[in-house]
Write a protein that holds these residues in place. Sequence first.
Motif, PDB file in Angstrom:
ATOM      1  N   SER A 297       0.837  -1.193   0.000  1.00  0.00           N
ATOM      2  CA  SER A 297       0.000   0.000   0.000  1.00  0.00           C
ATOM      3  C   SER A 297       0.871   1.242   0.000  1.00  0.00           C
ATOM      4  CB  SER A 297      -0.895  -0.006   1.247  1.00  0.00           C
ATOM      5  OG  SER A 297      -1.484   1.261   1.486  1.00  0.00           O
ATOM      6  N   ILE A 298       0.332   2.334  -0.531  1.00  0.00           N
ATOM      7  CA  ILE A 298       1.065   3.595  -0.439  1.00  0.00           C
ATOM      8  C   ILE A 298       1.199   4.048   1.009  1.00  0.00           C
ATOM      9  CG2 ILE A 298       0.479   4.340  -2.764  1.00  0.00           C
ATOM     10  CD1 ILE A 298      -1.632   6.221  -1.490  1.00  0.00           C
ATOM     11  N   ARG A 299       0.416   3.449   1.927  1.00  0.00           N
ATOM     12  CA  ARG A 299       0.586   3.776   3.351  1.00  0.00           C
ATOM     13  C   ARG A 299       1.932   3.287   3.873  1.00  0.00           C
ATOM     14  NH1 ARG A 299      -1.581   7.060   2.316  1.00  0.00           N
ATOM     15  NH2 ARG A 299      -3.818   7.440   2.156  1.00  0.00           N
ATOM     16  N   ALA A 300       2.611   2.409   3.140  1.00  0.00           N
ATOM     17  CA  ALA A 300       3.951   1.982   3.533  1.00  0.00           C
ATOM     18  C   ALA A 300       4.970   3.095   3.358  1.00  0.00           C
ATOM     19  CB  ALA A 300       4.380   0.764   2.712  1.00  0.00           C
ATOM     20  N   VAL A 301       4.606   4.147   2.609  1.00  0.00           N
ATOM     21  CA  VAL A 301       5.564   5.223   2.352  1.00  0.00           C
ATOM     22  C   VAL A 301       5.048   6.607   2.717  1.00  0.00           C
ATOM     23  CG1 VAL A 301       6.795   3.980   0.545  1.00  0.00           C
ATOM     24  CG2 VAL A 301       4.843   5.392  -0.088  1.00  0.00           C
ATOM     25  N   ILE A 302       3.745   6.757   2.917  1.00  0.00           N
ATOM     26  CA  ILE A 302       3.200   8.099   3.136  1.00  0.00           C
ATOM     27  C   ILE A 302       1.952   8.019   4.014  1.00  0.00           C
ATOM     28  CG2 ILE A 302       1.750   8.050   1.060  1.00  0.00           C
ATOM     29  CD1 ILE A 302       2.430  11.000   0.645  1.00  0.00           C
TER      30      ILE A 302
ATOM     31  N   TYR B 123      -0.691   0.412  10.512  1.00  0.00           N
ATOM     32  CA  TYR B 123      -0.887  -0.354   9.272  1.00  0.00           C
ATOM     33  C   TYR B 123       0.248  -0.088   8.290  1.00  0.00           C
ATOM     34  CZ  TYR B 123      -2.794  -1.454   4.649  1.00  0.00           C
ATOM     35  OH  TYR B 123      -2.966  -1.927   3.373  1.00  0.00           O
ATOM     36  N   GLY B 124       0.571   1.186   8.073  1.00  0.00           N
ATOM     37  CA  GLY B 124       1.632   1.532   7.140  1.00  0.00           C
ATOM     38  C   GLY B 124       2.977   0.973   7.555  1.00  0.00           C
ATOM     39  N   ARG B 125       3.280   1.041   8.842  1.00  0.00           N
ATOM     40  CA  ARG B 125       4.558   0.498   9.316  1.00  0.00           C
ATOM     41  C   ARG B 125       4.626  -1.015   9.095  1.00  0.00           C
ATOM     42  NH1 ARG B 125       3.620   4.680  13.076  1.00  0.00           N
ATOM     43  NH2 ARG B 125       2.464   3.334  14.517  1.00  0.00           N
ATOM     44  N   SER B 126       3.503  -1.699   9.318  1.00  0.00           N
ATOM     45  CA  SER B 126       3.505  -3.159   9.120  1.00  0.00           C
ATOM     46  C   SER B 126       3.663  -3.517   7.649  1.00  0.00           C
ATOM     47  CB  SER B 126       2.215  -3.774   9.680  1.00  0.00           C
ATOM     48  OG  SER B 126       1.087  -3.461   8.884  1.00  0.00           O
ATOM     49  N   LYS B 127       3.087  -2.731   6.754  1.00  0.00           N
ATOM     50  CA  LYS B 127       3.231  -3.007   5.324  1.00  0.00           C
ATOM     51  C   LYS B 127       4.662  -2.738   4.864  1.00  0.00           C
ATOM     52  CE  LYS B 127       0.249  -4.231   3.032  1.00  0.00           C
ATOM     53  NZ  LYS B 127      -0.243  -5.619   2.791  1.00  0.00           N
TER      54      LYS B 127
END
Length: 317
Positions: A112-117, A137-141
């Motif tokens: 997901s783009i949540r992995a970077v932003i 969620y983003g940190r886990s991705k």
Amino acid sequence: MKVLVTGATGFIGRQVVHRLREAGAELRLASRHPERLGPGHDAVLMPEFDTPVAAFLALTRDVTDVVHCAGLNNDEGNATEADFRAANAQLSARLAQAAAEQASGRFIQLSSIRAVIGARVSATIDEDTIPDPQCAYGRSKREAEIGVLDAYASRGRSDATVLRLPPVHGSGMKGNLATLLRLADTGVPLPKGALTGKRSLLSSQSAAGAIWHLLNRSGPLRPIYIASDVPPVSIAGIVGAFRSGFGRPKRLIAGPAGPLRAAAILLGKRTAWDSMTATQICEPSLLVSEGWLPETGTLERLAEIARLGNAQSPPLR
């Protein structure tokens, strides 16, 4: 080609299964609910992150490629950081380690783009965007991305890749798009000034098409890819498309954004305001340069989602 698809009963997983089956691929389907797949499938129970290694080796035995769609989504309101890390990061790493040992083909990790932003940041996102996840969620991705690529690199392999996705639309979608769909169906007048952000979206069919493209592309894979529809669309455009599909007037009222922002802050809704007005544009030019064709009719697709939902179920209130 025999492909293991995890999360096969999920929102994106179902589309991936449909696309690969249409293409004639042999499939093994893993899900936490394999009974939903019905008879006649090579369907297995998806292991948990702490399952013994033998279960992951059995899961990946006799498959050539893996498409890993399973995971915990960011719309799970009660999930903790530990929950996200277990279901996304640790599970992905365990699966990749087994696949790197015995699967001969490619490993496609859905991310997901949540992995970077973060959701409140305005930016253009491509494969070179420096990761700065801002939620559990983003940190886990992001940790999952690293774990998968490291598992393959440790065996001298470069045939694993990460496909980062923006919000995905389609029948059964969840998260912010589903919230906007419900909001659109109320018919309540909405201020344009609160809906100024632009977003890249991706249809679930295009996501499945990007996966098939990566499985079949000749030549080495890059470590990271971004997929999205083009062009990006405004939040106002999304609401308008949904209302068009519902057969409702758009009811978007012109007005300055300043007073609305001040009111949102006073009401303790600063985070929601920032998320609604942020512009996040994904740049899929790498995938396009390698032959993938993005969806170009995003607003038409969104209107169709609302139109079909309106025909099949009572109006949302």
